[in-house]
Design a protein around this motif. Structure first.
Motif, PDB file in Angstrom:
ATOM      1  N   ARG A   1       2.118  -4.552  11.598  1.00 19.10           N
ATOM      2  CA  ARG A   1       1.644  -3.468  10.753  1.00 19.10           C
ATOM      3  C   ARG A   1       1.572  -2.159  11.530  1.00 19.10           C
ATOM      4  O   ARG A   1       1.126  -2.127  12.657  1.00 19.10           O
ATOM      5  CB  ARG A   1       0.258  -3.827  10.221  1.00 19.10           C
TER       6      ARG A   1
ATOM      7  N   ASP B   1       0.825  -1.206   0.000  1.00 17.46           N
ATOM      8  CA  ASP B   1       0.000   0.000   0.000  1.00 17.46           C
ATOM      9  C   ASP B   1       0.860   1.258   0.000  1.00 17.46           C
ATOM     10  O   ASP B   1       1.963   1.268   0.540  1.00 17.46           O
ATOM     11  CB  ASP B   1      -0.888   0.047   1.249  1.00 17.46           C
TER      12      ASP B   1
ATOM     13  N   GLN C   1       1.987   1.109   5.380  1.00 15.99           N
ATOM     14  CA  GLN C   1       1.606   0.540   6.678  1.00 15.99           C
ATOM     15  C   GLN C   1       2.282  -0.802   6.887  1.00 15.99           C
ATOM     16  O   GLN C   1       2.471  -1.236   8.009  1.00 15.99           O
ATOM     17  CB  GLN C   1       0.095   0.334   6.720  1.00 15.99           C
TER      18      GLN C   1
ATOM     19  N   THR D   1      -1.846   3.803  10.459  1.00 11.88           N
ATOM     20  CA  THR D   1      -1.835   4.542   9.197  1.00 11.88           C
ATOM     21  C   THR D   1      -1.474   6.006   9.426  1.00 11.88           C
ATOM     22  O   THR D   1      -1.720   6.569  10.485  1.00 11.88           O
ATOM     23  CB  THR D   1      -3.195   4.442   8.491  1.00 11.88           C
TER      24      THR D   1
ATOM     25  N   ASP E   1       0.542   3.905   1.673  1.00 10.63           N
ATOM     26  CA  ASP E   1       0.808   4.543   2.975  1.00 10.63           C
ATOM     27  C   ASP E   1       1.869   3.793   3.783  1.00 10.63           C
ATOM     28  O   ASP E   1       2.150   4.151   4.916  1.00 10.63           O
ATOM     29  CB  ASP E   1      -0.485   4.696   3.786  1.00 10.63           C
TER      30      ASP E   1
ATOM     31  N   ARG F   1      -2.611   8.366   7.465  1.00 10.29           N
ATOM     32  CA  ARG F   1      -3.692   9.192   6.912  1.00 10.29           C
ATOM     33  C   ARG F   1      -4.996   8.408   7.042  1.00 10.29           C
ATOM     34  O   ARG F   1      -4.966   7.200   7.260  1.00 10.29           O
ATOM     35  CB  ARG F   1      -3.410   9.504   5.443  1.00 10.29           C
TER      36      ARG F   1
END
Ligand code: UDP
Ligand code: MG
Length: 325
Positions: free
Chosen positions: A208, A106, A110, A211, A108, A213
């Protein structure tokens, strides 16, 4: 252990990621440099960003990165927003042209990119598919954690083979991607498809991060993905209907016997109440059943059309050569 460096592609689906994309791209590029320095990956390894019809300037950022370092950054631009799974598939299919193995992650970041060397090591030691599996979910919100875990359980119960706590953070060899391309379904649920492919598979665990955002996967999109996961891979809902139908039939027969018994022995016959109850109950069951069957018909309808799963409107091809600025 391994005696060669792999040419890999990091495939990143991007939907309205302008706020973080630049930084993520630099971080990923630095990681590739680091892995190239330790001779794990080839210096020509690259990052392919699949812009999923973003409405912000995500594509401009991708184009700029490509202009600056065409050997390192490439991109495809989907003609419209098709959702994470379609964008990811588009990126993965495209990446086969340039890399022998592709890792999806992804935008972002993560997913812990520090396990990327482990992915590549597993690949080089002969595994075609390497799954990133989360060792814990403490960084998730309570809602996300419980819904996600409930979903995995439900899928397992429905007989869908999935890797527990694995999202779409995985490495796939070109051979595995070629195999994936043979699966022609439109209702995409990659996490369900990939385990069907086979070849050598391995698991790498990681934790993980929270996030950076707000999520682009709101509850509605998550529920839709869950629904696709179930109805694209399992026929158990139909079996449940059959079973419910049989139970309903048994109840009907019992009631019929009761009605006949009442009539012959002169008791008051079942009146308005029981009639209404019966009508309500069975019309309810019928409606739900028709709805679920309809869902499968709808899916068949979509598959029969064989519509393209995505259309690419622009390509930024990587150029061979210098990856150092
Ligand atoms: N994404 C996409 N299309 C969409 C929604 C999301 O390509 O319609 C991408 C997004 O840019 C990100 C990835 O899918 O790279 C996962 O999205 P997000 O991080 O919002 O999901 P979460 O981490 O909350 O599951
Ligand atoms: Mg995310």
């Amino acid at each position: 252990m391994q005696n060669r460096a792999a040419v890999i592609a990091l495939v990143v689906p991007c939907y309205n990621e302008s706020a973080i994309l630049e930084e993520s791209a630099r971080t990923l590029s630095a990681k590739l440099d680091e892995m190239a320095a330790s001779a794990l990956v080839d210096a020509s390894s690259m990052i392919l960003m699949a812009n999923d019809g973003s409405t912000d300037n995500t594509w401009e950022i991708i184009s700029r990165l490509h202009d600056e370092q065409p050997g390192r950054f490439s991109g495809i631009r989907l003609a419209a927003n098709r959702g994470h799974q379609a964008a990811l598939l588009a990126g993965l299919m495209e990446s086969r042209k340039h890399a022998e193995a592709s890792i999806s992650l992804d935008a972002d970041l993560q997913d812990d990119i520090n396990v990327l060397p482990q992915f590549v090591t597993e690949y080089l030691s002969g595994h075609d598919i390497v799954y990133g599996v989360r060792s814990d979910r403490s960084s998730d919100t309570f809602l996300k954690r419980t819904t996600a875990q409930g979903f995995y359980r439900l899928l397992g119960w429905m007989g869908v083979k999935t890797i527990y706590n694995h999202a779409d953070f995985r490495l796939m060899s070109r051979r595995a991607l070629d195999a994936l391309s043979e699966y022609r379904e439109v209702n995409l649920y990659l996490r369900g498809l990939v385990p069907l492919i086979g070849f050598g598979q391995a698991i790498v665990t990681y934790s993980r991060k929270p996030t950076s955002r707000p999520t682009h996967y709101p509850l509605t999109k998550m529920l839709l993905l869950a629904w696709d996961g179930i109805t694209s891979f399992s026929v158990r809902p139909i079996r449940i209907i059959t079973l419910a139908g049989l139970v309903a039939l048994a109840v009907c027969i019992a009631m019929l016997l009761y009605v006949l018994y009442s009539k012959f022995f002169g008791y008051t016959v079942a009146g308005w109440t029981s009639l209404t109850v019966v009508i309500l109950l069975f019309s309810g069951i019928q409606l739900v059943s028709i709805g679920i069957i309809g869902e499968y018909i709808a899916k068949t309808y979509m598959e029969v059309k064989q519509r393209p799963r995505y259309l690419i409107s622009e390509r930024l091809e990587p150029c061979s050569g210098d990856n150092s600025k």
